[in-house]
Motif scaffolding. Structure first.
Motif, PDB file in Angstrom:
ATOM      1  N   VAL A   1       0.830  -1.157   0.006  1.00  0.00           N
ATOM      2  CA  VAL A   1       0.145  -0.009  -0.084  1.00  0.00           C
ATOM      3  C   VAL A   1       0.899   1.048  -0.021  1.00  0.00           C
ATOM      4  N   SER A   2       0.751   1.998  -1.013  1.00  0.00           N
ATOM      5  CA  SER A   2       1.445   3.151  -1.408  1.00  0.00           C
ATOM      6  C   SER A   2       1.062   4.438  -0.677  1.00  0.00           C
ATOM      7  N   ILE A   3       1.384   4.541   0.648  1.00  0.00           N
ATOM      8  CA  ILE A   3       1.038   5.604   1.546  1.00  0.00           C
ATOM      9  C   ILE A   3       2.346   5.819   2.615  1.00  0.00           C
ATOM     10  N   SER A   4       2.399   7.208   3.015  1.00  0.00           N
ATOM     11  CA  SER A   4       3.145   7.392   4.119  1.00  0.00           C
ATOM     12  C   SER A   4       2.912   7.232   5.418  1.00  0.00           C
ATOM     13  N   ALA A   5       3.620   7.083   6.570  1.00  0.00           N
ATOM     14  CA  ALA A   5       3.273   6.687   7.817  1.00  0.00           C
ATOM     15  C   ALA A   5       2.441   7.534   8.302  1.00  0.00           C
ATOM     16  N   ASP A   6       1.788   8.753   7.955  1.00  0.00           N
ATOM     17  CA  ASP A   6       0.891   9.836   8.650  1.00  0.00           C
ATOM     18  C   ASP A   6      -0.255   9.967   7.860  1.00  0.00           C
ATOM     19  N   THR A   7      -0.365   9.111   6.614  1.00  0.00           N
ATOM     20  CA  THR A   7      -1.567   9.197   5.725  1.00  0.00           C
ATOM     21  C   THR A   7      -2.662   8.521   6.547  1.00  0.00           C
ATOM     22  N   GLU A   8      -3.716   9.486   6.765  1.00  0.00           N
ATOM     23  CA  GLU A   8      -4.697   8.828   7.625  1.00  0.00           C
ATOM     24  C   GLU A   8      -6.049   8.206   6.525  1.00  0.00           C
ATOM     25  N   VAL A   9      -6.056   6.893   6.812  1.00  0.00           N
ATOM     26  CA  VAL A   9      -7.038   6.092   5.853  1.00  0.00           C
ATOM     27  C   VAL A   9      -7.998   5.276   6.748  1.00  0.00           C
ATOM     28  N   TYR A  10      -8.908   4.767   5.893  1.00  0.00           N
ATOM     29  CA  TYR A  10     -10.014   3.778   6.525  1.00  0.00           C
ATOM     30  C   TYR A  10      -9.812   2.303   6.026  1.00  0.00           C
ATOM     31  N   ILE A  11     -10.132   1.399   6.664  1.00  0.00           N
ATOM     32  CA  ILE A  11      -9.944   0.016   6.185  1.00  0.00           C
ATOM     33  C   ILE A  11     -11.347  -0.651   6.243  1.00  0.00           C
ATOM     34  N   ARG A  12     -11.808  -1.114   5.439  1.00  0.00           N
ATOM     35  CA  ARG A  12     -13.179  -1.480   5.489  1.00  0.00           C
ATOM     36  C   ARG A  12     -13.274  -2.664   4.410  1.00  0.00           C
ATOM     37  N   ALA A  13     -14.352  -3.518   4.977  1.00  0.00           N
ATOM     38  CA  ALA A  13     -14.748  -4.779   4.193  1.00  0.00           C
ATOM     39  C   ALA A  13     -15.798  -4.715   3.335  1.00  0.00           C
ATOM     40  N   HIS A  14     -16.086  -5.706   2.498  1.00  0.00           N
ATOM     41  CA  HIS A  14     -17.052  -5.643   1.458  1.00  0.00           C
ATOM     42  C   HIS A  14     -17.710  -7.144   1.572  1.00  0.00           C
ATOM     43  N   MET A  15     -19.046  -7.428   1.431  1.00  0.00           N
ATOM     44  CA  MET A  15     -19.663  -8.741   1.407  1.00  0.00           C
ATOM     45  C   MET A  15     -20.282  -8.572  -0.094  1.00  0.00           C
ATOM     46  N   ASN A  16     -20.359  -9.688  -0.681  1.00  0.00           N
ATOM     47  CA  ASN A  16     -20.884  -9.938  -2.089  1.00  0.00           C
ATOM     48  C   ASN A  16     -22.341  -9.747  -2.115  1.00  0.00           C
ATOM     49  N   THR A  17     -22.926  -9.927  -1.056  1.00  0.00           N
ATOM     50  CA  THR A  17     -24.483  -9.812  -1.090  1.00  0.00           C
ATOM     51  C   THR A  17     -24.991  -8.329  -0.313  1.00  0.00           C
ATOM     52  N   THR A  18     -24.283  -7.906   0.502  1.00  0.00           N
ATOM     53  CA  THR A  18     -24.702  -6.800   1.421  1.00  0.00           C
ATOM     54  C   THR A  18     -23.907  -5.604   1.371  1.00  0.00           C
ATOM     55  N   SER A  19     -23.027  -5.584   0.474  1.00  0.00           N
ATOM     56  CA  SER A  19     -22.028  -4.247   0.342  1.00  0.00           C
ATOM     57  C   SER A  19     -21.104  -4.028   1.504  1.00  0.00           C
ATOM     58  N   TYR A  20     -20.760  -2.973   1.731  1.00  0.00           N
ATOM     59  CA  TYR A  20     -19.937  -2.658   2.789  1.00  0.00           C
ATOM     60  C   TYR A  20     -20.528  -2.600   4.043  1.00  0.00           C
ATOM     61  N   GLY A  21     -19.645  -3.024   5.157  1.00  0.00           N
ATOM     62  CA  GLY A  21     -19.989  -2.948   6.632  1.00  0.00           C
ATOM     63  C   GLY A  21     -19.799  -1.527   7.249  1.00  0.00           C
ATOM     64  N   SER A  22     -20.295  -1.262   8.104  1.00  0.00           N
ATOM     65  CA  SER A  22     -20.309   0.081   8.935  1.00  0.00           C
ATOM     66  C   SER A  22     -19.155   0.077   9.863  1.00  0.00           C
ATOM     67  N   ARG A  23     -18.701  -0.871  10.297  1.00  0.00           N
ATOM     68  CA  ARG A  23     -17.481  -1.022  11.083  1.00  0.00           C
ATOM     69  C   ARG A  23     -16.311  -1.166  10.412  1.00  0.00           C
ATOM     70  N   VAL A  24     -15.529   0.136  10.427  1.00  0.00           N
ATOM     71  CA  VAL A  24     -14.312   0.253   9.831  1.00  0.00           C
ATOM     72  C   VAL A  24     -13.029   0.397  10.812  1.00  0.00           C
ATOM     73  N   PHE A  25     -11.893   0.727  10.435  1.00  0.00           N
ATOM     74  CA  PHE A  25     -10.658   0.919  11.138  1.00  0.00           C
ATOM     75  C   PHE A  25     -10.380   2.177  10.695  1.00  0.00           C
ATOM     76  N   ARG A  26     -10.057   3.306  11.338  1.00  0.00           N
ATOM     77  CA  ARG A  26      -9.292   4.530  10.968  1.00  0.00           C
ATOM     78  C   ARG A  26      -8.026   4.791  11.595  1.00  0.00           C
ATOM     79  N   GLY A  27      -7.068   5.525  11.005  1.00  0.00           N
ATOM     80  CA  GLY A  27      -6.029   5.971  11.643  1.00  0.00           C
ATOM     81  C   GLY A  27      -4.888   5.977  10.606  1.00  0.00           C
TER      82      GLY A  27
END
Length: 168
Positions: free
Chosen positions: A111-137
């Motif tokens: 993943v091409s980011i710097s150590a200080d780039t703030e991002v979200y990490i989220r998961a996707h389900m083939n039937t129900t799309s994205y979940g609302s519980r993500v990680f940020r930092g």
């Protein structure tokens, strides 16, 4: 030096928790408590832990997901790293269901980011799309659980790379 049984058990538990962790070189970040995880997995894939190793522009993310996989008809089909503006930075395609392995962890990168780039990490389900519980930092400060609207950057469902099928 004699150890009491309780001291021995404490040392044993600490040793086992250390040895059972992933062999990643980075320290794991904060994960969700089991009760909290169970409350948020109703029909959707949810990120429950994130750890990172590597260097700027070459990070490997290890993402733990809890999902109600049933087989190829219902499974978590990817996790992704996006910036706070909703731009896709990286997507890890999951080629099969994880019915008997819950929660499960899969690594991806670089993943091409710097150590200080703030991002979200989220998961996707083939039937129900994205979940609302993500990680940020950030890599430098770590990642914490957060709720994010499932509508945020939902158009990324059509962005490449996309899963091409389910092996099992």
């Amino acid at each position: 030096m004699k150890l009491s049984i309780s001291s021995f058990l404490i040392v044993l538990v600490l040793w086992l928790s250390c040895c059972s962790s992933s062999d990643e070189t980075a320290d794991p970040n904060i994960g969700m408590e089991e009760e909290e995880m169970q409350e948020t997995t109703d029909g959707v894939a949810q990120v429950t832990n994130v750890s990172v190793s590597g260097t700027d522009d070459q990070y490997t993310f290890s993402v733990t997901i809890s999902s109600p996989d049933l087989g190829c008809n219902q499974y978590a089909n990817w996790w992704e790293v996006i910036d706070l503006d909703g731009n896709l930075l990286y997507r890890r395609i999951l080629g099969h269901s994880h019915v008997e392995e819950q929660p499960f962890t899969r690594s991806g990168g670089p993943v091409s980011i710097s150590a200080d780039t703030e991002v979200y990490i989220r998961a996707h389900m083939n039937t129900t799309s994205y979940g609302s519980r993500v990680f940020r930092g950030t890599v430098s400060s770590g990642f914490i659980p957060e709720n994010l609207s499932i509508e945020f950057a939902k158009d990324l469902e059509e962005a490449e790379p996309l899963h091409t099928g389910c092996a099992f």
